[in-house]
Scaffold this motif. Structure first.
Motif, mmCIF file in Angstrom:
data_model
loop_
_atom_site.group_PDB
_atom_site.id
_atom_site.type_symbol
_atom_site.label_atom_id
_atom_site.label_comp_id
_atom_site.label_asym_id
_atom_site.label_seq_id
_atom_site.Cartn_x
_atom_site.Cartn_y
_atom_site.Cartn_z
ATOM 1 N N CYS A 188 0.819 -1.217 0.000
ATOM 2 C CA CYS A 188 0.000 0.000 0.000
ATOM 3 C C CYS A 188 0.853 1.268 0.000
ATOM 4 O O CYS A 188 0.312 2.374 -0.014
ATOM 5 N N LYS A 189 2.170 1.127 0.032
ATOM 6 C CA LYS A 189 3.037 2.313 0.054
ATOM 7 C C LYS A 189 3.256 2.873 -1.349
ATOM 8 O O LYS A 189 3.102 4.050 -1.597
ATOM 9 N N SER A 190 3.619 2.006 -2.262
ATOM 10 C CA SER A 190 3.928 2.437 -3.611
ATOM 11 C C SER A 190 3.853 1.226 -4.529
ATOM 12 O O SER A 190 3.869 0.077 -4.069
ATOM 13 N N ASN A 191 3.739 1.466 -5.824
ATOM 14 C CA ASN A 191 3.752 0.374 -6.795
ATOM 15 C C ASN A 191 4.864 0.560 -7.823
ATOM 16 O O ASN A 191 4.838 -0.041 -8.892
ATOM 17 N N LEU A 192 5.838 1.402 -7.496
ATOM 18 C CA LEU A 192 6.941 1.683 -8.422
ATOM 19 C C LEU A 192 8.112 0.751 -8.122
ATOM 20 O O LEU A 192 8.784 0.885 -7.102
ATOM 21 N N VAL A 193 8.351 -0.203 -9.017
ATOM 22 C CA VAL A 193 9.413 -1.196 -8.852
ATOM 23 C C VAL A 193 10.692 -0.657 -9.475
ATOM 24 O O VAL A 193 10.734 -0.402 -10.686
ATOM 25 N N ASP A 194 11.722 -0.496 -8.673
ATOM 26 C CA ASP A 194 12.980 0.070 -9.162
ATOM 27 C C ASP A 194 13.828 -1.014 -9.819
ATOM 28 O O ASP A 194 14.933 -1.326 -9.384
ATOM 29 N N GLN A 195 13.263 -1.601 -10.860
ATOM 30 C CA GLN A 195 13.931 -2.676 -11.599
ATOM 31 C C GLN A 195 13.196 -2.829 -12.920
ATOM 32 O O GLN A 195 12.087 -2.314 -13.081
ATOM 33 N N TYR A 196 13.816 -3.512 -13.894
ATOM 34 C CA TYR A 196 13.139 -3.694 -15.171
ATOM 35 C C TYR A 196 12.345 -4.992 -15.222
ATOM 36 O O TYR A 196 11.778 -5.347 -16.255
ATOM 37 N N TYR A 197 12.271 -5.706 -14.099
ATOM 38 C CA TYR A 197 11.417 -6.880 -13.967
ATOM 39 C C TYR A 197 11.079 -7.044 -12.488
ATOM 40 O O TYR A 197 11.623 -6.354 -11.626
ATOM 41 N N CYS A 198 10.155 -7.933 -12.174
ATOM 42 C CA CYS A 198 9.751 -8.152 -10.791
ATOM 43 C C CYS A 198 10.732 -9.115 -10.128
ATOM 44 O O CYS A 198 10.893 -10.254 -10.575
ATOM 45 N N ASP A 199 11.356 -8.652 -9.049
ATOM 46 C CA ASP A 199 12.309 -9.478 -8.316
ATOM 47 C C ASP A 199 12.047 -9.320 -6.826
ATOM 48 O O ASP A 199 11.464 -8.323 -6.382
#
Length: 328
Positions: A188-199
């Protein structure tokens, strides 16, 4: 930096569909992959580069598989395991690169919650399978060099199938545990993944609930499996090198080392990049840019280099590829 800030704001507005702040969301319906968002001016050249790398990966590993399947001389345990490695490399690249190419081409970086979970599951499963497979390949070279007269008796077809099946099963079971513990968290904090894929590290960092158990599970289970596989590989090569050093003739040493040189190079390349990323807690201090670079090395570059390493350093593989091309 100005472009990056505007891109982040645009993505947040698109995802929330209104005036509510993304930080006030009770659940996350999708994630935004921000790994390449800070390179807008070179996204088309990057698209071309990664598309070429992906094609080389598929063609190179596909050629290895075809050569092993068509050449009877390569129907041995060593090349059976190499075929499994080529399959892993093809699947691993296909898990991340197509989505990354889409993001570069369209600038639509969203990925659904389920899509992110599936991408993480298959990526971690394939990487784990490769860790176990490299250990099995090291054991195979240990038996071949240290017990050459008993090699065919020890490394039977049944044992090879059992070992390869075990690596795939262990990799996917390990990934299932990590994926379940990761996506049971509240986001619930953020949905911005600092990567080019989900890890795992980047997804866990987005949770607004306690991540202690997920991080401990990743460290304990990943550590047990990873260290066991690494020690198997390391001990096998200690025995291999000691056996090679005891060989009297220089030509004998060269031939013995040539049978495991390609695998040793692949092991060093894989462990040199993967361990750094996964054997640490996601909350530790680190450089996101450095993490993305290292992830790109083992997730994209290594699968491309593996068939090149084996085809350049292995005379039997080179001969099979040459024969296949000439016949074609």
């Amino acid at each position: 930096m100005v472009h990056l800030a505007s891109t982040v704001q645009a993505n947040r507005k698109a995802l929330r569909g209104g005036g509510d702040d993304v930080h006030n969301l009770s659940t996350v319906a999708q994630f935004v992959l921000m790994g390449l968002s800070d390179l807008p001016k070179v996204r088309y050249p990057l698209f071309v580069v990664f598309a070429i790398i992906y094609q080389i990966t598929l063609v190179g590993n596909g050629a290895i598989l075809l050569a092993i399947g068509t050449e009877k001389k390569l129907h041995t345990p060593m090349y059976y395991f190499l075929a499994n490695l080529s399959l892993i490399d093809m699947f691993c690249s296909s898990t991340t690169v197509p989505k990354m190419l889409q993001n570069l081409l369209t600038e639509e970086r969203g990925i659904s919650f389920i899509g992110c979970a599936l991408q993480l599951y298959f990526l971690v499963a394939l990487m784990g399978t490769e860790v176990f497979l490299l250990a099995v390949m090291a054991y195979d070279r240990y038996v071949a060099i240290c017990f050459p007269l008993r090699y065919t008796l020890l490394m039977t077809k049944v044992l090879c199938v059992q070992l390869s099946s075990g690596t795939w099963a262990a990799g996917f079971l390990n990934s299932f545990i990590h994926t379940m513990s990761t996506f049971k968290l509240s986001f619930c904090k953020s949905n911005l993944v600092d990567q080019y894929y989900c890890d795992i590290p980047q997804i866990v960092a987005l949770s607004c609930s306690s991540t202690y158990m997920a991080e401990m599970l990743a460290l304990v289970i990943g550590g047990i499996f990873g260290i066991s596989a690494f020690l198997t590989t390391l001990i096998s090569y200690i025995y291999i090198i000691s056996s090679i050093l005891r060989i009297q003739s220089v030509e004998g040493k060269r031939k013995a080392f040539s049978t495991c040189a390609s695998h040793l190079l692949v092991v060093c390349l894989f462990y040199g990049t993967a361990i750094f990323t996964y054997m640490r807690r996601s909350s530790s201090r680190h450089s996101p840019a450095r993490d993305r670079l290292i992830s790109m090395l083992y997730g994209i570059i290594t699968p491309m280099l593996n068939p090149i390493i084996y085809s350049l350093r292995n005379t039997e593989v080179k001969g099979a590829l040459r024969k296949m091309l000439c016949c074609g």
